[in-house]
Design an enzyme around this catalytic site. Structure first.
Site, short mmCIF file in Angstrom:
data_model
loop_
_atom_site.label_atom_id
_atom_site.label_comp_id
_atom_site.label_asym_id
_atom_site.label_seq_id
_atom_site.Cartn_x
_atom_site.Cartn_y
_atom_site.Cartn_z
N SER A 83 0.58 4.18 -3.14
CA SER A 83 1.16 2.84 -3.07
C SER A 83 2.29 2.68 -4.07
CB SER A 83 0.07 1.79 -3.27
OG SER A 83 0.55 0.50 -3.01
N ASP B 192 6.99 -1.92 -0.84
CA ASP B 192 6.57 -0.84 -1.72
C ASP B 192 6.60 0.49 -0.96
OD1 ASP B 192 4.34 -1.14 -0.11
OD2 ASP B 192 2.90 -1.00 -1.76
N ASP C 18 2.95 -1.40 2.65
CA ASP C 18 1.90 -2.37 2.97
C ASP C 18 2.09 -3.66 2.17
OD1 ASP C 18 1.12 -1.36 0.50
OD2 ASP C 18 -0.94 -0.89 1.10
#
Length: 564
Positions: A140, A295, A299
């Site tokens: 992430s 990002d 998401d």
């Protein structure tokens, strides 16, 4: 086995990857202990950690062990296939391939994207391909030295606690991460156990994204600047906006290049205002009315809009969520009476107030979008509720349930429609937000974090949370304490000693409920070596709410600073 014995096992492994062997030789004893004293754990975002040698690091061996556990899980579920995607981080493609090699060696077919794809598209692909599970290799918005392994079930959601425990048990049963069976890619392709997927899934996903639009009553000349922050949304968000008819979209070209170092930002996280620096520069050049940043695994999405002084203001996740929720519920006349908004326990209470205005109920879950995805599935099966919108304060939003994770591609499109809608009515998003504050109260939120690495850090974080768990103050930040929710004991305790059960899964979280819809909550991060403390307040003015936040933060951080 002590960490030193595990280290020796690695050192004595004849076929150990040479680059990892070299790295072992460069670590001091403290670093070696941290790399081997435990195995990587599954938290709210799956398995995530620093790259490097060791059982507490991300490397081909820990990936293979996780993949074997997932393969055993799929076989236990009588499944036959798995979908795999990866982002732009170091070794992401390698880890994706290793996962396919392991599951293929177990006779399970792997559908693998041949290049970078967002996490939400992986969730969609699992459902579209009717796979039994899915994996996305990503960390992430973590720093460049991290990577991760997110596991998904057949519904396209991250594994909820019960399923995660099954998989973790199967992972732990793998005798040695150093000796997991794999098969060569060419052999798997020939056997039909590895299939590369791309255009078909892309087209189906983008078509589904277009279906989330509520109204075409939006200004298509809205000036937009988009940055994927070197990540996976560089194709899909612009394609989605173009398909919707937006003709004035500018891309931050320097950040459209996949870069594992994220060299143009200190952190590739749209929650951090510095991540918008280049988008703001581009926005000023183009006169943009909306800046959108996603990002690396796409998401999460952040928005920035110009204020009265022309300077761009980055909206918080709670502010964006409130605007989206109001837009969706006010414009969507097709939702049934049992419409339900889902948010997390650390997300603003403003959402509950807005939802109530439109006759929708609000359901809280623990932090982690897997819980929201799990509830959507329950709604579909029970027919007792209809999913209306899901969100969390950390920039995660979901408009439609064909994806079972937060989806920045969906959110970017609805953000453009929302901004274009308000522009057509003569309002900016900031002006629309101010109207919501005037109507519902000045809900404001903040978050403090304490980063403590290694075993000592993990133990100190536990001691801090335990200290608050045992406290029974009458006031905090000048606000009366009404109740304390301990999600580890599943008990809500009122100040008079009365208790009631909490129905959510057990978690090491403590939340203090204060007067006037205010609260604060302590939660160790599931993906980073951090303690996070969230605050939410409400008053009848911006100034009062800011003062309340400052006082709350001051008292809480002073309390945790005395823990040794």
């Amino acid at each position: 086995m002590s960490w030193k014995k595990t280290l020796e096992k690695w050192k004595n492994e004849e076929n150990l990857d040479e680059s990892l062997r070299e790295q072992l030789g460069m670590l001091d004893e403290e670093e070696l202990e941290d790399a081997f004293y435990k195995e990587l754990e599954f938290g709210t975002g799956g398995m995530r950690g620093k790259l490097g040698p060791g059982t507490n690091r991300m490397n081909v061996y820990t990936i293979r062990k996780a993949a074997q556990g997932l393969a055993d899980y799929v076989k236990a579920e009588h499944g036959e296939s798995i979908a795999i995607a990866y982002d732009n981080r170091y070794l992401s493609e390698t880890f994706a391939t290793e996962t396919a090699r392991v599951v293929g060696a177990n006779g399970i077919k792997a559908y693998v994207f041949s290049s970078l794809r967002p996490t939400p598209e992986l969730s969609f692909a699992v459902r579209y391909l009717q796979a039994t599970a899915g994996v996305v290799i990503t960390a992430s918005h973590n720093p460049p030295e991290y990577n991760g392994f997110k596991a998904y079930n057949e519904d396209g959601g991250q594994l909820p606690p019960e399923e995660a425990e099954k998989m973790i048990d199967l992972v732990e049963q793998v005798e040695s991460e150093l000796h997991v069976n794999t098969e060569e890619v060419a052999v798997l392709e020939k056997k039909g156990l590895l299939e590369w997927i791309d255009d078909e899934v892309d087209r189906a996903y983008l078509e589904a994204v277009q279906g989330i639009r509520i109204s075409d009553e939006t200004d298509k000349d809205l000036a937009i600047v988009f940055t994927p922050l070197h990540g996976t949304a560089h194709m899909l968000v612009p394609a989605s906006l173009k398909e919707a008819g937006y003709r004035n979209v500018s891309l931050v070209e320097e950040q459209a290049i996949p870069d594992p170092e994220f060299s143009t930002v200190a952190s590739p996280n749209p929650e951090e205002h510095q991540a918008f620096a280049m988008a703001i520069e581009k926005g000023k050049e183009t006169g943009a009315e909306l800046l959108i940043a996603t990002d690396p695994d796409a998401d999460r999405v952040g928005l920035a809009v110009p204020g009265e002084d022309g300077e761009y203001q980055v909206l918080s996740g709670n502010q964006t969520g409130a605007l989206m929720l109001d837009y969706i519920l006010s414009q969507n006349g097709n939702l049934p009476e049992n419409k339900t908004v889902i948010k997390t326990i650390v997300t603003s209470e403003m959402g509950r107030t807005i939802a109530s205005k439109y006759g929708a109920r609000t359901l809280d879950t623990l932090t982690g979008f897997k819980y929201i995805g799990e509830k959507i599935k329950e709604f579909e099966e029970s027919k007792e509720a209809t999913f209306a919108f899901g969100y969390e304060e950390s920039y995660g939003y979901l408009i439609e349930g064909f994806v079972r994770d937060k989806d920045a591609v969906q959110a970017a499109l609805i953000a453009a429609d929302m901004a274009g809608f308000w522009k057509k009515k003569g309002f900016t998003l900031l002006e629309a937000l101010e109207e919501l504050y005037k109507e519902h109260g000045y809900y404001m939120e903040e978050m403090d974090s304490l980063k403590l690495e290694g075993r000592a850090g993990t133990e100190k974080i536990s001691r801090i949370v335990d200290r608050f768990r045992q406290m029974r103050p009458e006031t905090y930040g000048g606000l009366a304490v009404q109740a304390i929710e301990d999600y580890q004991s599943s008990e809500k305790t009122y100040l008079d000693g009365t208790k009631e059960a909490i129905s959510l899964p057990k978690s090491n979280v403590v939340k203090f409920l204060l007067a006037d819809d205010s609260w604060f909550c302590l939660r160790p991060s599931g993906t980073e070596p951090k303690l996070k403390c969230y605050y939410g307040v409400k008053s009848d003015s911006r100034e009062k709410s800011k003062a309340l936040l400052e006082q709350l933060s001051k008292e809480v951080t002073e309390e945790w600073s005395i823990v040794k």
